[in-house]
Design an enzyme around this catalytic site. Structure first.
Site, PDB file in Angstrom:
ATOM      1  N   ASP A 110      -7.121  13.245  -2.823  1.00  0.00           N
ATOM      2  CA  ASP A 110      -6.578  14.282  -2.118  1.00  0.00           C
ATOM      3  C   ASP A 110      -4.950  14.437  -2.377  1.00  0.00           C
ATOM      4  OD1 ASP A 110      -5.423  12.016  -0.607  1.00  0.00           O
ATOM      5  OD2 ASP A 110      -6.046  12.529   1.391  1.00  0.00           O
TER       6      ASP A 110
ATOM      7  N   TYR B 154      -3.989  -3.374  -4.841  1.00  0.00           N
ATOM      8  CA  TYR B 154      -4.735  -3.384  -3.557  1.00  0.00           C
ATOM      9  C   TYR B 154      -6.388  -2.891  -3.838  1.00  0.00           C
ATOM     10  CZ  TYR B 154      -3.736   1.615  -3.409  1.00  0.00           C
ATOM     11  OH  TYR B 154      -3.402   3.191  -3.686  1.00  0.00           O
TER      12      TYR B 154
ATOM     13  N   HIS C  98      -3.598   6.081   3.166  1.00  0.00           N
ATOM     14  CA  HIS C  98      -2.916   4.728   3.283  1.00  0.00           C
ATOM     15  C   HIS C  98      -2.478   4.230   4.664  1.00  0.00           C
ATOM     16  CE1 HIS C  98      -2.263   6.136  -0.991  1.00  0.00           C
ATOM     17  NE2 HIS C  98      -2.171   7.250  -0.562  1.00  0.00           N
TER      18      HIS C  98
END
Length: 995
Positions: free
Chosen positions: A297, A528, A267
């Site tokens: 993850d 996104y 991120h």
């Protein structure tokens, strides 16, 4: 007629440039940057006009110039008029550009400048933000945790606040349950780190100038062994761009395709233009790069385990949550929070939106149970029964609960018969008929530490009440026990437990009221993961919606070589790696290994590092130090905002600005293809104009501008930008969604946000899995499995081979995974690092759990000299240094002579980390609790720890964690299976900086 229109438009263009220059100082500055002659004409030279720009003044002349600096050439009059419209059809524009019906020629730097100049005519006069009585201008921005009002005066941020809705915004929804009505507050919530963003913008740790490592000579000795040791010198942007663009060329010529790698962090900043799945991918595809393929993850157990029993590949194996807020409030008797702390993890980008709903549940008398080694903040807030459990033993407790259900008939036999397969094999395993070991509450007590009578009582309570199961921060997924050595076993158990209780029936579902609000999900706005401006079809969801809604030039990476993210360091140091695919389109794709290097491609010799630090988010992270210093890596470029973590190992640092210093657009929590309808955790869908609130500090630039500047040096700037500035791309994104039908572009830019009206009560979405429980076709508004994956009628059943929930996973059975680590029938296998590791456990008797952070988002928010440092649960100031917090049980602290806020050295064979001790009974004996995702890495040399004697004092807990995957054949991290020992430590023990 068409020729006359074209001539008129070209004639008027000069007047438009001059008019805009007089009205807008910023436009005049841009116009004055270059002197040039720009030609616009038809290909046959029958019509043309050229524009002479000199010191900010514009004049134009009819005809064809003999030697223009820039030329825009159209095939014919129809193409010319397509491009020269005020609001052109970008589908036609892109089609013409891709098929050479429109050409730009000249120096790429001037071409980009002139094309952006033309676009600025339409945006120069836009009204930004709202003037306030105190003399500030109120802007808006979007963050990883929610939207903000940003108050600015004299190009300086004065304050930031959450957004309060006004009477012009859409009405809020209401749920009626058990004689009461519930309506959310008309305001947004944000996480702590977002409230600290002002201090992060003005942090002393900002990268503000291009920097070069002092002993790095791109034309001589590069000294890779000194990365992270030697200092930096300031250089100009021109020198930095020359170095990195020349290095890209050298890499291709010297080594061939694939020598440039781009590791992607966990991120970064919010937005559809500046995000890594947008600008970074477009940049990478245009130069060609070896993909460092990410793994899910935070979802390890779900993707590598749970999915095999019921499918849902497009959600990484995590269930959907449609309609669950209303169903839970109306129907549920109990919520079991199992390794679930939504008050800390705040959903995913969701902030405290779910807190109010959980308090509604408490007011209705819904009971709460919390199973966690740590009495976490959610349990502290809501109350209920806390059941502490040894880390990585959760699957044993779950199995014993199901044993009680079988023995006492506390499961839904009709549901099992209609909707599952191979239950008889699972029943035989529970009762011990297949292996001689009955999975009784007494059996699990030895593993978990949970008393047998407590496990039995929980099983009976659960089996007799309609229960919602919350496992992980979202209600299913996002951290928790899915991130340890038995994480896949635990998530598989969660699916099987819900099947035994009638998953999808009223009051029986996954969730913790963080997700499932009754919003309108049919209103399209790109998230996104829809790829932004990338034009990337394979590794984003661009092809699903975005490309046809926002036509732009496709980009493709010609390099097919990939490295699994968890094996990146090994690939460089060892020259080889094997990994397993993250692919949301099927259950089976994850079972096929891929290798590095791939035949025909170069090994890695250049690393382009973008975004946040990695050290805090990757297991056994000291491996990064070795990989960055490896002799095979010629050049490391770091494009980042703050001098932290990975940036300290760069040869060249390119200073990026924050999202407050650039334009972008995004929907709060809108992920789209990554987690479909992630915005269902919000109380109000909100699309936000991310205003450029202030100018970039000093010499920093936006990520988009950095990519554009580098590519312009390579002659690719026009192709990358399509002539657009960031604001131009923002407008294209705005037009691509349904938003443009609801509010004008001008009004949106001025106000800064739009609230999507909630779904009316009569047309709200059905409850997730209700269709499956009732034997109907799928009716929730999420991606369905591909038609080929249905074994019977399209839309009916699940994407498993049988179309049902499988107690014995056919996908694993087909692939021959009937082994000691990943059997098709979900047997309990103790963690490979824990009490069963006797020799290791004797040496390191404490188990460390490092959860997702409460006060930062991964590494975003930490180690930036921000006001987050004032939060004592995050870092504590000791002798002038802010240390990361490690929570320790009082008995364990007394046994080691450790007092509250003492510095402690936590260590194992992999390394050591200095923490500050928080002595607290909130953690069970034998356990230490901290957060992962420390943003910095500050190694010192102390006593010999691990292979290199490295001790980190920044709080990088992942120095201690194992890089071993949960099970062979997976890439699932097992960070929460970590044995350590601790002892008191003093700064006087520090000898010298690590080298």
């Amino acid at each position: 007629m068409k020729k006359a229109i074209f001539k008129t438009v070209m004639f008027g263009l000069a007047h438009a440039l001059r008019h805009t220059e007089k009205k807008n100082k910023g436009f005049f500055r841009e116009l004055s940057k270059h002197n040039c002659v720009a030609q616009i004409k038809l290909k046959d030279d029958s019509i043309g006009r050229y524009y002479t720009i000199n010191n900010g003044k514009v004049r134009s002349s009819k005809g064809i110039h003999s030697n223009p600096d820039v030329s825009i050439v159209f095939k014919d009059i129809d193409v010319a008029l397509t491009f020269m419209k005020h609001n052109p059809d970008f589908g036609e524009v892109v089609h013409a550009a891709k098929n050479f019906q429109a050409l730009t020629m000249g120096d790429d730097k001037l071409v980009v400048w002139f094309m952006q100049l033309l676009n600025r005519i339409g945006t120069a006069g836009l009204k930004y933000g709202t003037k306030m009585p105190d003399g500030t201008t109120r802007y808006t921005t979007g963050t990883n945790s929610g939207p903000l009002f940003v108050y600015v005066k004299d190009d300086k941020i004065i304050r930031i606040t959450p957004i309060d809705l006004d009477d012009s915004d859409a009405e809020s929804w209401t749920i009626k349950a058990r004689g009461q009505s519930f309506t959310p507050n008309r305001k947004t919530t944000v996480n702590p780190y977002s409230m600290a963003l002002k201090s992060m913008v003005y942090s002393k740790n900002r990268n503000l100038y291009p920097m070069k490592r002092v002993d790095f000579d791109p034309n001589g000795e590069r000294n890779p062994q000194n990365r992270g040791i030697s200092g930096y010198e300031r250089i100009s942007w021109e020198e930095a761009l020359d170095i990195v663009s020349s290095e890209i060329k050298r890499q291709k010529k010297t080594y061939g395709p694939g020598s440039i790698a781009m590791p992607i962090p966990s991120h970064h900043q919010w937005g559809n233009v500046g995000y890594y799945l947008s600008s970074l991918l477009r940049f990478g595809n245009l130069i060609g790069f070896t993909r460092v393929h990410p793994n899910p993850d935070s979802w390890e157990g779900w993707y590598w385990g749970a999915m095999h029993h019921y499918g849902n590949a497009m959600r990484l194996g995590v269930p959907g949550f449609y309609g669950t807020v209303e169903d839970c409030l109306k129907e549920a008797d109990q919520i079991v929070f199992w390794s679930s702390d939504p008050e800390s993890t705040n959903g995913l980008y969701g902030a405290y939106e779910g807190t109010q709903r959980r308090l509604w549940a408490k007011s209705l008398g819904i009971e709460f149970v919390h199973i966690d080694p740590h009495l976490n903040p959610t349990a502290q807030l809501l109350g209920g029964r806390w059941i502490p459990i040894r880390p990585a033993t959760d699957a044993a407790l779950a199995t014993a609960i199901m044993y009680v259900w079988v023995k006492e008939g506390l499961y839904d036999k009709d549901y099992i018969a209609k909707n599952t397969t191979d239950f008889d094999q699972w029943k035989a395993y529970l009762l011990g008929e297949s292996d001689g070991i009955a999975k009784t509450p007494d059996w699990q007590e030895k593993e978990t530490g949970v008393p047998a009578h407590v496990a039995t009582a929980l099983a009976r309570s659960w089996g007799n009440k309609k229960t919602y199961l919350s496992c992980g921060g979202l209600g299913a997924g996002w951290g928790g026990a899915g991130r340890n050595a038995t994480g896949s076993q635990w998530t598989r158990c969660m699916i099987l437990m819900m099947a035994m209780q009638g998953w999808g029936k009223p009051g029986v579902n996954f969730g913790n009221l963080q997700f499932g609000a009754p919003l309108d999900y049919t209103h399209y706005f790109p998230g996104y993961a829809d790829g932004g401006i990338s034009g990337e079809l394979q590794f984003t969801a661009c092809a699903v919606n975005n490309y046809q809604r926002m036509p732009h030039v496709l980009t493709m990476n010609p390099v097919k070589q990939m490295i699994p993210r968890q094996r990146f360091c090994d690939a460089i140091v060892n020259g080889h790696s094997v990994g397993y695919m993250w692919d949301g389109s099927s259950i089976e794709a994850q079972l096929s290994p891929f290798e590095y290097p791939m035949p025909g491609y170069s090994k890695i010799h250049m690393i382009w590092r973008y975004g946040n630090s990695t050290f805090g988010t990757i297991a056994n992270s000291t491996r990064f130090m070795e990989s960055y210093r490896h002799e095979s890596v010629d050049c490391v470029v770091n494009q980042s905002i703050w001098f932290e973590g990975d940036a300290k190992f760069a040869d060249i640092i390119l200073p990026a600005c924050t999202s407050f210093e650039r334009n972008d657009i995004g929907e709060w929590a809108g992920c789209s293809g990554y987690i479909h309808h992630n915005n269902s955790q919000l109380n109000h869908r909100m699309i936000v104009m991310q205003h450029k609130c202030i100018d970039p500090l000093v010499e920093s630039k936006s990520d988009y501008q950095i990519f554009l500047d580098v590519l312009t040096k390579l002659g690719l700037g026009a192709l990358f930008s399509e002539g657009c500035s960031e604001l131009d791309w923002v407008k294209r994104v705005f037009r691509s969604g349904d938003l443009s039908k609801k509010i004008s572009w001008e009004k949106f830019v001025e106000k800064g946000y739009y609230v999507v009206p909630a779904e009316p009560e009569k047309t709200r979405d059905p409850v997730s899995m209700r269709h499956f429980a009732e034997g109907r076709k799928k009716d929730t508004p999420e991606p369905m499995p591909l038609p080929s994956q249905f074994s019977e009628e399209f839309g009916k059943g699940l994407e498993t081979q049988s179309g049902k929930i499988e107690f014995v996973a056919n996908s694993l059975k087909r692939e021959g995974y009937d082994n000691d680590e990943r059997p098709p029938l979900n047997k309990y296998i103790p963690a490979w690092e824990g009490p069963h590791s006797k020799e290791l456990y004797d040496k390191y008797p404490l188990q460390m759990v490092s959860t997702h952070p409460r006060y930062s988002f991964h590494t975003y928010g930490d180690a930036k000299d921000s006001t987050i440092n004032d939060v004592a649960d995050h870092r504590v100031l000791v002798n002038g240094y802010y240390y990361w917090v490690l929570r320790i049980n009082p008995a364990d602290a007394r046994a080691r002579g450790i007092k509250h806020h003492d510095l402690v050295r936590a260590h194992n064979d992999r390394g050591a980390v200095i923490f500050v001790a928080d002595i607290s009974a909130l953690v069970a004996p034998g356990l230490v609790k901290t957060f992962e995702s420390c943003a910095d890495f500050d190694p010192i040399e102390n006593t010999p720890d691990g292979p290199k004697g490295i001790v980190d004092r920044a709080g990088c807990a992942n120095v201690l964690t194992s890089s071993r995957p949960q099970q062979k054949g997976t890439e699932g991290m097992a960070a929460n299976s970590c044995l350590i020992e601790i002892e008191a430590w003093s700064p006087s023990q520090q000898r010298k900086k690590a080298s």
